[in-house]
Design a protein around this motif. Structure first.
Motif, short mmCIF file in Angstrom:
data_model
loop_
_atom_site.label_atom_id
_atom_site.label_comp_id
_atom_site.label_asym_id
_atom_site.label_seq_id
_atom_site.Cartn_x
_atom_site.Cartn_y
_atom_site.Cartn_z
N VAL A 86 1.03 -1.15 -0.36
CA VAL A 86 0.08 0.02 0.10
C VAL A 86 1.08 1.11 0.20
CG1 VAL A 86 -1.70 1.20 1.19
CG2 VAL A 86 -1.49 -1.01 1.36
N LEU A 87 1.63 1.56 0.57
CA LEU A 87 2.86 2.46 1.24
C LEU A 87 3.33 2.87 -0.42
CD1 LEU A 87 4.13 1.87 4.59
CD2 LEU A 87 1.77 3.15 3.53
N ARG A 88 3.46 1.93 -1.57
CA ARG A 88 4.50 1.71 -2.39
C ARG A 88 4.57 2.98 -3.56
NH1 ARG A 88 5.47 -3.91 -4.96
NH2 ARG A 88 6.62 -3.98 -3.58
N GLU A 89 2.97 2.97 -3.77
CA GLU A 89 2.51 4.78 -4.33
C GLU A 89 1.76 5.64 -3.11
OE1 GLU A 89 3.01 5.33 -7.18
OE2 GLU A 89 3.48 3.30 -7.97
N PRO A 90 1.95 6.71 -3.34
CA PRO A 90 1.72 7.79 -2.85
C PRO A 90 0.00 7.92 -2.76
CG PRO A 90 3.12 8.85 -3.49
CD PRO A 90 2.90 7.18 -4.24
N GLY A 91 -0.96 7.87 -1.19
CA GLY A 91 -2.76 7.68 -1.67
C GLY A 91 -3.21 7.10 -1.54
N GLY A 92 -1.81 5.58 -0.77
CA GLY A 92 -2.61 4.42 -0.34
C GLY A 92 -4.36 4.55 0.27
N LEU A 93 -5.13 3.56 0.84
CA LEU A 93 -5.71 3.63 1.66
C LEU A 93 -5.93 2.84 2.59
CD1 LEU A 93 -8.47 4.92 3.24
CD2 LEU A 93 -9.62 4.31 1.29
N VAL A 94 -6.04 2.36 3.82
CA VAL A 94 -6.22 1.52 4.72
C VAL A 94 -7.24 1.62 5.97
CG1 VAL A 94 -5.53 0.16 6.82
CG2 VAL A 94 -3.74 0.78 4.51
N ILE A 95 -8.44 0.46 5.90
CA ILE A 95 -9.45 0.59 6.57
C ILE A 95 -9.23 -0.61 7.59
CG2 ILE A 95 -11.51 0.16 6.52
CD1 ILE A 95 -11.85 1.86 3.10
N GLU A 96 -10.14 0.17 9.00
CA GLU A 96 -10.32 -1.69 9.77
C GLU A 96 -12.15 -2.00 9.67
OE1 GLU A 96 -8.08 -2.93 10.99
OE2 GLU A 96 -6.11 -2.66 10.58
N LEU A 97 -12.14 -2.55 9.54
CA LEU A 97 -13.58 -2.72 9.54
C LEU A 97 -13.28 -2.86 11.73
CD1 LEU A 97 -15.27 -4.27 6.13
CD2 LEU A 97 -15.20 -1.56 7.05
N THR A 98 -14.80 -2.58 11.69
CA THR A 98 -15.33 -2.75 13.05
C THR A 98 -16.79 -2.82 13.58
OG1 THR A 98 -14.86 -2.28 15.15
CG2 THR A 98 -14.52 -0.82 14.20
N ASP A 99 -16.99 -2.36 14.50
CA ASP A 99 -18.63 -3.07 15.43
C ASP A 99 -18.88 -1.44 16.11
OD1 ASP A 99 -20.83 -2.98 15.62
OD2 ASP A 99 -20.68 -5.61 16.62
N GLY A 100 -19.48 0.15 15.61
CA GLY A 100 -19.89 0.76 16.75
C GLY A 100 -18.20 1.78 15.97
N THR A 101 -18.66 3.24 16.79
CA THR A 101 -18.28 4.71 16.76
C THR A 101 -16.63 4.83 17.91
OG1 THR A 101 -19.64 5.86 17.58
CG2 THR A 101 -19.85 5.14 15.37
N ALA A 102 -16.15 4.97 17.76
CA ALA A 102 -15.44 5.27 18.89
C ALA A 102 -16.12 5.58 20.29
CB ALA A 102 -14.46 6.26 18.41
N GLU A 103 -17.11 6.98 19.82
CA GLU A 103 -18.28 7.34 20.86
C GLU A 103 -18.33 6.49 21.30
OE1 GLU A 103 -21.25 10.33 21.61
OE2 GLU A 103 -20.83 10.15 19.27
N TYR A 104 -19.81 5.73 20.72
CA TYR A 104 -20.36 4.65 21.49
C TYR A 104 -19.80 3.53 21.58
CZ TYR A 104 -24.58 1.06 20.90
OH TYR A 104 -25.01 0.69 22.19
#
Length: 305
Positions: free
Chosen positions: A145-163
């Motif tokens: 992912v870091l090989r080209e600028p503009g990469g995106l990493v998404i960690e899917l979860t359950d619940g917002t940080a607030e919740y």
């Protein structure tokens, strides 16, 4: 803003079903080549025990006009993830979007059991699936992912940080830890990858009408409102496509780095990118769950979708 990912390469880990499957489909619909990994294929069923397969996800991607590649991988096995990385590198030479939706621990939840009553093996298995597998995945795939600028990493979860700032009553300690781990994972990944022009976030769908959830209520996507008799708050539920559309829009956003280190949700993405669910509505699920369900108010989605 257009959602054009032509020429981009994405990988959705745990893309067998639910939100991950829909995200893979929408990334493919937007033009990305999407690698779909998971443990359940046409020839092997994982411990989850459900019929959905990675090949079926690829079929949905192709039906949407995209290109998908199914690769059976157990993301708890470093050798398998290393092999996956080498394959993507050999075939594509890059990876622009990494969505880590690895889970499969619902069978071990043990609703409402305190840690001393919950089977230790089940607790540790959820930790392995929700934390260890994500770290293994990042260890091997982030360099691509870091090989080209503009990469995106998404960690899917359950619940917002607030919740999730409060303990999820009725769940279990290990489930709570496994799901809240996505918040610090995103913070750490954002810090470690910032100099490479990478964006890392945690992301949660709302109350998802996944294959398993629909089956639990004995309904389909067509008649899901029949489930409101049993669970009135299901009125705020959303299709998996809703979060998938939001992710595709985020991936195409040239200014997405402004969200790095944050936890976003499907409702927030919908507002940011003018995205609707399949029925034309725009559910704001976690705001509803904070202000209505958790507050003990009667079920009413007015003003929340």
């Amino acid at each position: 803003m257009g959602t054009d990912l032509t020429g981009k390469v994405a990988l959705v880990a745990g893309g067998t079903r639910g939100a991950s499957r829909a995200i893979a489909v929408e990334l493919g619909r937007a033009g990305a080549t999407v690698y779909v990994t998971g443990r359940t294929s046409g020839s092997h069923r994982s411990e989850v025990g459900r019929p959905e397969t990675i090949e079926q996800t690829v079929e949905l991607i192709e039906r949407a006009g995209g290109k998908g590649v199914a690769v059976r991988v157990d993301h708890l096995d470093p050798d398998q993830v290393r092999g996956l990385t080498e394959r993507v590198d050999s075939e594509q030479g890059r990876l622009d979007v990494l969505v880590d939706g690895v889970w499969g621990g619902d069978n071990y939840l043990g609703w409402g059991k305190p840690v001393w009553q919950h089977p230790l093996a089940d607790s540790l298995r959820m930790i392995r699936l929700g934390i260890d597998a994500h770290i293994i995945t990042s260890h091997f795939l982030l360099p691509l992912v870091l090989r080209e600028p503009g990469g995106l990493v998404i960690e899917l979860t359950d619940g917002t940080a607030e919740y999730n700032a409060k303990y999820r009553e009725g769940t279990t300690l290990a489930f709570y830890l496994a799901k809240t781990a996505a918040h610090p994972l995103a913070i750490a990944e954002a810090a470690e990858t910032a100099e490479y022009g990478c964006t890392a976030i945690a992301l949660t769908p709302g109350w998802l009408r996944s294959e398993a959830m629909l089956e639990t209520f004995g309904v389909t996507e067509r008649n899901w409102r029949d489930a409101l008799v049993e669970q009135p708050h299901f009125c705020i539920s959303e299709s998996p496509t809703f979060v998938g559309r939001g992710v595709a829009a985020l991936a195409a956003d040239p200014e997405k780095s402004r969200f790095s280190g944050q936890t976003l949700d499907s409702g927030t993405l919908a507002k940011l990118y003018d995205v609707d669910d399949v029925d034309g509505s725009r559910p704001d699920g976690w705001r509803y769950m904070m202000e209505v369900e958790r507050a003990g108010r009667p079920a009413d989605p007015t003003g929340y979708r």
